[in-house]
Design a protein around this motif. Structure first.
Motif, mmCIF file in Angstrom:
data_model
loop_
_atom_site.group_PDB
_atom_site.id
_atom_site.type_symbol
_atom_site.label_atom_id
_atom_site.label_comp_id
_atom_site.label_asym_id
_atom_site.label_seq_id
_atom_site.Cartn_x
_atom_site.Cartn_y
_atom_site.Cartn_z
ATOM 1 N N LEU A 1 33.362 31.508 46.117
ATOM 2 C CA LEU A 1 32.196 31.720 46.970
ATOM 3 C C LEU A 1 32.373 32.963 47.831
ATOM 4 O O LEU A 1 33.497 33.366 48.145
ATOM 5 C CB LEU A 1 31.971 30.495 47.868
ATOM 6 N N PHE A 2 31.257 33.565 48.224
ATOM 7 C CA PHE A 2 31.301 34.787 49.021
ATOM 8 C C PHE A 2 30.762 34.536 50.416
ATOM 9 O O PHE A 2 29.731 33.887 50.605
ATOM 10 C CB PHE A 2 30.472 35.887 48.354
ATOM 11 N N GLY A 3 31.486 35.050 51.407
ATOM 12 C CA GLY A 3 31.037 35.016 52.799
ATOM 13 C C GLY A 3 31.067 36.417 53.368
ATOM 14 O O GLY A 3 31.987 37.196 53.075
ATOM 15 N N ARG A 4 30.095 36.765 54.184
ATOM 16 C CA ARG A 4 30.011 38.135 54.716
ATOM 17 C C ARG A 4 31.232 38.513 55.550
ATOM 18 O O ARG A 4 31.664 39.668 55.558
ATOM 19 C CB ARG A 4 28.736 38.285 55.556
ATOM 20 N N ARG A 5 31.799 37.557 56.244
ATOM 21 C CA ARG A 5 32.941 37.862 57.111
ATOM 22 C C ARG A 5 34.274 37.778 56.365
ATOM 23 O O ARG A 5 35.185 38.555 56.636
ATOM 24 C CB ARG A 5 32.960 36.900 58.297
ATOM 25 N N THR A 6 34.386 36.836 55.450
ATOM 26 C CA THR A 6 35.671 36.583 54.802
ATOM 27 C C THR A 6 35.757 37.079 53.363
ATOM 28 O O THR A 6 36.837 37.109 52.781
ATOM 29 C CB THR A 6 35.971 35.073 54.809
ATOM 30 N N GLY A 7 34.628 37.477 52.791
ATOM 31 C CA GLY A 7 34.637 37.896 51.402
ATOM 32 C C GLY A 7 34.716 36.712 50.445
ATOM 33 O O GLY A 7 34.305 35.590 50.797
ATOM 34 N N TYR A 8 35.254 36.922 49.268
ATOM 35 C CA TYR A 8 35.352 35.844 48.271
ATOM 36 C C TYR A 8 36.512 34.910 48.603
ATOM 37 O O TYR A 8 37.540 35.321 49.156
ATOM 38 C CB TYR A 8 35.546 36.434 46.877
ATOM 39 N N THR A 9 36.339 33.650 48.225
ATOM 40 C CA THR A 9 37.338 32.632 48.551
ATOM 41 C C THR A 9 38.458 32.531 47.520
ATOM 42 O O THR A 9 39.508 31.952 47.802
ATOM 43 C CB THR A 9 36.668 31.250 48.651
ATOM 44 N N SER A 10 38.259 33.072 46.317
ATOM 45 C CA SER A 10 39.222 32.869 45.236
ATOM 46 C C SER A 10 39.497 34.167 44.480
ATOM 47 O O SER A 10 38.855 35.197 44.719
ATOM 48 C CB SER A 10 38.709 31.810 44.250
ATOM 49 N N ASN A 11 40.465 34.078 43.583
ATOM 50 C CA ASN A 11 40.763 35.169 42.657
ATOM 51 C C ASN A 11 40.750 34.652 41.226
ATOM 52 O O ASN A 11 41.243 33.564 40.940
ATOM 53 C CB ASN A 11 42.140 35.780 42.927
ATOM 54 N N VAL A 12 40.181 35.438 40.337
ATOM 55 C CA VAL A 12 40.232 35.161 38.895
ATOM 56 C C VAL A 12 41.411 35.940 38.323
ATOM 57 O O VAL A 12 41.532 37.143 38.554
ATOM 58 C CB VAL A 12 38.924 35.599 38.201
ATOM 59 N N VAL A 13 42.271 35.253 37.588
ATOM 60 C CA VAL A 13 43.455 35.887 37.016
ATOM 61 C C VAL A 13 43.477 35.652 35.506
ATOM 62 O O VAL A 13 43.433 34.511 35.053
ATOM 63 C CB VAL A 13 44.755 35.342 37.637
ATOM 64 N N VAL A 14 43.540 36.737 34.751
ATOM 65 C CA VAL A 14 43.689 36.656 33.297
ATOM 66 C C VAL A 14 45.154 36.899 32.954
ATOM 67 O O VAL A 14 45.728 37.925 33.346
ATOM 68 C CB VAL A 14 42.799 37.692 32.588
ATOM 69 N N PHE A 15 45.760 35.969 32.234
ATOM 70 C CA PHE A 15 47.144 36.090 31.775
ATOM 71 C C PHE A 15 47.126 36.559 30.319
ATOM 72 O O PHE A 15 46.452 35.960 29.474
ATOM 73 C CB PHE A 15 47.859 34.739 31.853
ATOM 74 N N ALA A 16 47.877 37.605 30.007
ATOM 75 C CA ALA A 16 47.915 38.134 28.647
ATOM 76 C C ALA A 16 49.307 38.644 28.334
ATOM 77 O O ALA A 16 50.090 38.967 29.239
ATOM 78 C CB ALA A 16 46.887 39.250 28.464
ATOM 79 N N HIS A 17 49.657 38.720 27.040
ATOM 80 C CA HIS A 17 50.964 39.229 26.640
ATOM 81 C C HIS A 17 50.796 40.269 25.534
ATOM 82 O O HIS A 17 49.815 40.262 24.794
ATOM 83 C CB HIS A 17 51.888 38.102 26.171
ATOM 84 N N LEU A 18 51.763 41.155 25.416
ATOM 85 C CA LEU A 18 51.703 42.258 24.454
ATOM 86 C C LEU A 18 51.824 41.721 23.022
ATOM 87 O O LEU A 18 52.771 40.992 22.694
ATOM 88 C CB LEU A 18 52.837 43.251 24.739
ATOM 89 N N THR A 19 50.877 42.098 22.167
ATOM 90 C CA THR A 19 50.899 41.668 20.767
ATOM 91 C C THR A 19 50.886 42.825 19.774
ATOM 92 O O THR A 19 51.108 42.617 18.580
ATOM 93 C CB THR A 19 49.719 40.728 20.463
ATOM 94 N N ALA A 20 50.620 44.045 20.248
ATOM 95 C CA ALA A 20 50.609 45.193 19.337
ATOM 96 C C ALA A 20 50.687 46.482 20.151
ATOM 97 O O ALA A 20 50.384 46.503 21.352
ATOM 98 C CB ALA A 20 49.338 45.206 18.482
ATOM 99 N N THR A 21 51.101 47.528 19.476
ATOM 100 C CA THR A 21 51.084 48.867 20.066
ATOM 101 C C THR A 21 50.490 49.831 19.037
ATOM 102 O O THR A 21 50.567 49.612 17.833
ATOM 103 C CB THR A 21 52.504 49.338 20.461
#
Length: 213
Positions: A192-212
């Motif tokens: 959720l977003f609040g004008r004073r505090t900003g967003y309440t959470s973080n979205v995190v994507v976890f990924a690992h190297l599979t090719a170069t």
């Protein structure tokens, strides 16, 4: 003279019995085939079972080279990268707010394809509208993230999972901690977003190297 009575054959030696027995054996065999195969196809017709596929060996890590751009084809993202450091509170800086379509890469960590946990961040939105990672939370497991490098090579990561964490209880060790292989974390705001505090959470994507490339 009393006529001899014709002796009757035992029931188990009659032709009718033999036919009935053959029919019953046929039914039993068909049932066994169906139960074992599951598709009504005789299992004996399969000459050889397919050999299990050998696991693909992990790619070799890449040497250090500055990241230049980030692609997430599933989300239509192809954005330039800028380097980020830590602020006075030893917290990761944020990308410039006046350029909502740029991705920040922590330059104190691994570059694309290097061993360790690399970190890329971007805005979800700004005052002018949606930003580069507006749809990040919708990326699916198995999708690819490609980070291009200044040396012309690219590191391709595959998404393992997507998590949303409350900022008040953000698990630094789980997100930023060392791993035994080259990995990537892509982070933006969520909740959720609040004008004073900003967003309440973080979205995190976890990924690992599979090719170069």
């Amino acid at each position: 003279m009393v006529p001899r009575r014709r002796r009757r054959r035992p029931w188990h030696r009659t032709r009718a019995y033999r036919l009935a027995r053959t029919a019953m054996l046929t039914v039993v065999l068909v049932m066994v085939v169906v139960r074992c195969d599951g598709q009504g196809t005789p299992t004996a017709g399969r000459a050889h079972a397919a050999a299990p596929a050998k696991p693909t060996p992990p790619p070799r890590p890449l040497p250090r080279s500055r990241p230049t751009s980030l692609r997430i084809p599933a989300l239509g993202i192809d954005a330039p990268i800028t380097g980020l450091g830590l602020d006075g509170n030893q917290e990761l800086e944020t990308p410039p707010i006046d350029n909502p379509n740029i991705v920040g890469w922590y330059r104190g960590g691994p570059t694309p394809g290097e061993p360790g946990t690399a970190v890329a961040v971007g805005h979800r939105d700004t005052r002018t509208g949606a930003a580069v990672f507006a749809g990040l939370a919708s990326v699916k497991r198995g999708k690819q993230i490609e980070a291009r490098r200044a040396d012309g090579r690219s590191a391709v990561y595959t998404v393992d999972r997507v998590k949303v964490y409350d900022k008040a209880g953000f698990p630094d060790k789980e997100v930023y901690g060392p791993t035994g292989r080259p990995e990537l974390r892509v982070i933006t705001c969520g909740g959720l977003f609040g004008r004073r505090t900003g967003y309440t959470s973080n979205v995190v994507v976890f990924a690992h190297l599979t090719a170069t490339k």
